[in-house]
Scaffold this motif. Structure first.
Motif, PDB file in Angstrom:
ATOM      1  N   GLY A  49      48.542  44.390  48.061  1.00  0.00           N
ATOM      2  CA  GLY A  49      47.468  43.397  48.080  1.00  0.00           C
ATOM      3  C   GLY A  49      46.886  43.136  49.444  1.00  0.00           C
ATOM      4  O   GLY A  49      46.275  42.096  49.679  1.00  0.00           O
ATOM      5  N   THR A  50      47.051  44.082  50.377  1.00  0.00           N
ATOM      6  CA  THR A  50      46.471  43.898  51.698  1.00  0.00           C
ATOM      7  C   THR A  50      45.029  44.401  51.727  1.00  0.00           C
ATOM      8  O   THR A  50      44.546  44.996  50.772  1.00  0.00           O
ATOM      9  N   CYS A  51      44.355  44.151  52.827  1.00  0.00           N
ATOM     10  CA  CYS A  51      43.017  44.669  53.113  1.00  0.00           C
ATOM     11  C   CYS A  51      41.963  44.112  52.154  1.00  0.00           C
ATOM     12  O   CYS A  51      41.656  44.715  51.125  1.00  0.00           O
ATOM     13  N   SER A  52      41.396  42.973  52.504  1.00  0.00           N
ATOM     14  CA  SER A  52      40.435  42.309  51.628  1.00  0.00           C
ATOM     15  C   SER A  52      39.054  42.938  51.660  1.00  0.00           C
ATOM     16  O   SER A  52      38.144  42.472  50.972  1.00  0.00           O
ATOM     17  N   MET A  53      38.870  44.002  52.450  1.00  0.00           N
ATOM     18  CA  MET A  53      37.565  44.650  52.533  1.00  0.00           C
ATOM     19  C   MET A  53      37.622  46.083  52.005  1.00  0.00           C
ATOM     20  O   MET A  53      36.611  46.760  51.947  1.00  0.00           O
ATOM     21  N   CYS A  54      38.810  46.543  51.613  1.00  0.00           N
ATOM     22  CA  CYS A  54      39.005  47.972  51.363  1.00  0.00           C
ATOM     23  C   CYS A  54      39.204  48.260  49.886  1.00  0.00           C
ATOM     24  O   CYS A  54      39.968  47.576  49.200  1.00  0.00           O
ATOM     25  N   ASN A  55      38.501  49.276  49.390  1.00  0.00           N
ATOM     26  CA  ASN A  55      38.733  49.775  48.040  1.00  0.00           C
ATOM     27  C   ASN A  55      38.182  51.192  47.946  1.00  0.00           C
ATOM     28  O   ASN A  55      36.976  51.389  47.849  1.00  0.00           O
ATOM     29  N   TYR A  56      39.079  52.152  47.994  1.00  0.00           N
ATOM     30  CA  TYR A  56      38.687  53.545  47.796  1.00  0.00           C
ATOM     31  C   TYR A  56      39.176  54.051  46.442  1.00  0.00           C
ATOM     32  O   TYR A  56      39.297  55.247  46.224  1.00  0.00           O
ATOM     33  N   GLY A  57      39.472  53.101  45.557  1.00  0.00           N
ATOM     34  CA  GLY A  57      39.832  53.476  44.207  1.00  0.00           C
ATOM     35  C   GLY A  57      41.303  53.830  44.054  1.00  0.00           C
ATOM     36  O   GLY A  57      42.063  53.896  45.007  1.00  0.00           O
ATOM     37  N   VAL A  58      41.678  54.042  42.798  1.00  0.00           N
ATOM     38  CA  VAL A  58      43.061  54.386  42.449  1.00  0.00           C
ATOM     39  C   VAL A  58      43.041  55.750  41.782  1.00  0.00           C
ATOM     40  O   VAL A  58      42.642  55.874  40.621  1.00  0.00           O
ATOM     41  N   PRO A  59      43.452  56.807  42.486  1.00  0.00           N
ATOM     42  CA  PRO A  59      43.433  58.132  41.857  1.00  0.00           C
ATOM     43  C   PRO A  59      44.572  58.283  40.854  1.00  0.00           C
ATOM     44  O   PRO A  59      45.663  57.743  41.048  1.00  0.00           O
ATOM     45  N   LEU A  60      44.302  58.986  39.759  1.00  0.00           N
ATOM     46  CA  LEU A  60      45.389  59.367  38.871  1.00  0.00           C
ATOM     47  C   LEU A  60      46.332  60.291  39.641  1.00  0.00           C
ATOM     48  O   LEU A  60      45.872  61.200  40.347  1.00  0.00           O
ATOM     49  N   PRO A  61      47.633  60.072  39.571  1.00  0.00           N
ATOM     50  CA  PRO A  61      48.575  60.833  40.410  1.00  0.00           C
ATOM     51  C   PRO A  61      48.430  62.340  40.217  1.00  0.00           C
ATOM     52  O   PRO A  61      48.554  62.842  39.100  1.00  0.00           O
ATOM     53  N   PRO A  62      48.170  63.067  41.291  1.00  0.00           N
ATOM     54  CA  PRO A  62      48.063  64.526  41.184  1.00  0.00           C
ATOM     55  C   PRO A  62      49.437  65.174  41.337  1.00  0.00           C
ATOM     56  O   PRO A  62      50.408  64.540  41.766  1.00  0.00           O
ATOM     57  N   THR A  63      49.515  66.441  40.997  1.00  0.00           N
ATOM     58  CA  THR A  63      50.726  67.210  41.286  1.00  0.00           C
ATOM     59  C   THR A  63      50.701  67.637  42.747  1.00  0.00           C
ATOM     60  O   THR A  63      49.663  67.593  43.414  1.00  0.00           O
ATOM     61  N   ASP A  64      51.849  68.078  43.235  1.00  0.00           N
ATOM     62  CA  ASP A  64      51.906  68.569  44.611  1.00  0.00           C
ATOM     63  C   ASP A  64      50.951  69.742  44.808  1.00  0.00           C
ATOM     64  O   ASP A  64      50.257  69.841  45.829  1.00  0.00           O
ATOM     65  N   ASP A  65      50.902  70.638  43.831  1.00  0.00           N
ATOM     66  CA  ASP A  65      50.023  71.808  43.933  1.00  0.00           C
ATOM     67  C   ASP A  65      48.550  71.395  43.982  1.00  0.00           C
ATOM     68  O   ASP A  65      47.743  72.019  44.686  1.00  0.00           O
ATOM     69  N   GLN A  66      48.191  70.355  43.241  1.00  0.00           N
ATOM     70  CA  GLN A  66      46.803  69.890  43.260  1.00  0.00           C
ATOM     71  C   GLN A  66      46.430  69.322  44.635  1.00  0.00           C
ATOM     72  O   GLN A  66      45.312  69.508  45.106  1.00  0.00           O
ATOM     73  N   MET A  67      47.362  68.634  45.266  1.00  0.00           N
ATOM     74  CA  MET A  67      47.103  68.062  46.581  1.00  0.00           C
ATOM     75  C   MET A  67      46.883  69.157  47.625  1.00  0.00           C
ATOM     76  O   MET A  67      45.907  69.144  48.377  1.00  0.00           O
ATOM     77  N   VAL A  68      47.787  70.108  47.646  1.00  0.00           N
ATOM     78  CA  VAL A  68      47.667  71.213  48.606  1.00  0.00           C
ATOM     79  C   VAL A  68      46.462  72.078  48.262  1.00  0.00           C
ATOM     80  O   VAL A  68      45.698  72.494  49.145  1.00  0.00           O
ATOM     81  N   GLY A  69      46.256  72.317  46.974  1.00  0.00           N
ATOM     82  CA  GLY A  69      45.132  73.146  46.543  1.00  0.00           C
ATOM     83  C   GLY A  69      43.787  72.540  46.892  1.00  0.00           C
ATOM     84  O   GLY A  69      42.824  73.261  47.181  1.00  0.00           O
ATOM     85  N   ALA A  70      43.695  71.211  46.886  1.00  0.00           N
ATOM     86  CA  ALA A  70      42.438  70.553  47.239  1.00  0.00           C
ATOM     87  C   ALA A  70      42.055  70.843  48.679  1.00  0.00           C
ATOM     88  O   ALA A  70      40.881  71.064  48.994  1.00  0.00           O
ATOM     89  N   VAL A  71      43.044  70.867  49.566  1.00  0.00           N
ATOM     90  CA  VAL A  71      42.763  71.183  50.974  1.00  0.00           C
ATOM     91  C   VAL A  71      42.399  72.652  51.123  1.00  0.00           C
ATOM     92  O   VAL A  71      41.435  73.008  51.826  1.00  0.00           O
TER      93      VAL A  71
END
Length: 378
Positions: A49-71
């Motif tokens: 509940g920190t950061c009263s100015m910040c909201n970059y959304g809530v991503p659906l949890p990706p797999t490890d491969d999806q995270m590395v693959g995105a880069v």
């Protein structure tokens, strides 16, 4: 009181709908700088509940491969990789957000690119020597820039206006640890904290710039507020209790800060930037601006670090009107302004009974923290 705003922020965010992260996301900011965002398990600090100015959304949890693959996919999508790349999620040093093995695979990928400077974001409380040193070593001679979400070097403003519950001593520790581990440190400073006047925004940014750089940060990044849906800033804005700063405010900061600091100041989010997750509601206000002239000057400052570029704009009637408004005094002190808003926030978001039970402790803590802050100043 951090727990009050944590409760408020969690209640405001409870209806956030998780989004499906894209397979890859990247953009070229200029010939020399690009950005890659990769999906992760979400910002731990937002959950608290920190950061009263910040909201970059809530991503659906990706797999490890999806995270590395995105880069990997984003790297392959650039026509030519720039010399500087921002490659991050919410907090690369938080293992809940980015698993350690995922982080290692991503930096090994980046080590094989011609890019010379890799920049990632983290929270000051997540900075540990071993983790930063590992990132530096994995990048095999490239510069590792650690961008810290500091927002301000004023503990009272950070706690009561932006609602991030760490102290300036934690910032000093994070800077020292990261530099000792071989990283460069960039301090993100927020312009436009709720409850502050325009003059206080300017003074806070200048004081924070001096303090962060003198504490050892290699540079600071000034970020004017873009009001995002699902935040307390948005809630206040919708009720006429907050308005984001004009871009003249950013120019005024650069004019007033000592020129010796100019080469170590960067500007970000001057223009609206697309990003996965959540769109901003309103960008910095420009009703007094001559956008082309002002935006052009701010862009040129980012390239030249020369604040004298703003001198011709000082005679603009739009600037003169803004400057007169900026100098208007308010009879209330900062804690007075916060105290006036607390009942409205609490009763509408948490309920009348909740405020009745907690009012005394919250207001007592407000004035206790303010008096303590004044003692430190004097």
């Amino acid at each position: 009181m951090a727990s009050f705003f944590h409760s408020v922020n969690r209640r405001i965010r409870q209806d956030n709908v998780p989004f499906v992260p894209p397979a890859a996301w990247y953009q070229l900011i200029d010939d020399d700088f690009g950005e890659i965002w990769f999906p992760s398990h979400g910002c731990s600090w937002s959950v608290i509940g920190t950061c009263s100015m910040c909201n970059y959304g809530v991503p659906l949890p990706p797999t490890d491969d999806q995270m590395v693959g995105a880069v990997a996919l984003a790297l392959a999508s650039f026509e030519r990789l720039p010399s500087r790349l921002w490659v991050s999620s919410f907090d690369v040093l938080d293992p809940r957000d980015v698993p350690v093995d995922v982080r290692r695979q991503i930096y090994r990928l980046l080590a094989r690119t011609p890019t010379q400077i890799i920049i990632s974001e983290s929270h000051p409380l997540c900075v540990r020597f071993a983790d930063v040193k590992e990132c530096v070593d994995l990048l095999e001679g490239k510069i590792f820039g650690l961008e810290l979400g500091i927002e301000t070097m004023n503990d009272f403003v950070r706690n009561w206006c932006l609602h991030k519950n760490f102290l300036t001593r934690h910032v000093h520790r994070a800077i020292d640890v990261a530099r000792a581990a071989g990283a460069e440190v960039y301090a993100n400073l927020f312009v436009g904290a709720p409850f502050l006047t325009t003059m206080e925004w300017i003074e806070d940014a200048i004081d924070s710039t001096r303090t962060a750089l003198d504490a050892g940060a290699d540079s600071v990044v000034l970020l004017p507020c873009h009001v995002k849906r699902g935040t307390l800033c948005d809630w206040l804005y919708q009720r006429g209790l907050y308005r984001p700063p004009s871009l003249w405010t950013v120019m005024e900061i650069l004019i007033r800060v000592e020129p010796r600091y100019w080469p170590r100041i960067k500007l970000s989010w001057i223009l609206t930037k697309e990003h996965p997750g959540h769109p901003q509601l309103i960008s910095p206000i420009d009703e007094h601006a001559s956008p082309r002239s002002l935006l052009s000057a701010l862009s040129k400052f980012n390239q030249s670090a020369d604040g004298t570029i703003f001198q011709p704009l000082l005679s603009f009637p739009e600037y003169i009107r803004w400057h007169k408004e900026m100098k208007l005094n308010t009879p209330d002190t900062l804690p007075d302004r916060i105290a006036k808003c607390l009942p409205l926030i609490a009763k509408n978001i948490m309920g009348h009974q909740w405020w009745h039970l907690n009012e005394r402790s919250i207001t007592d803590n407000l004035w206790k923290d303010w008096n303590l802050a004044q003692k430190h100043i004097h």
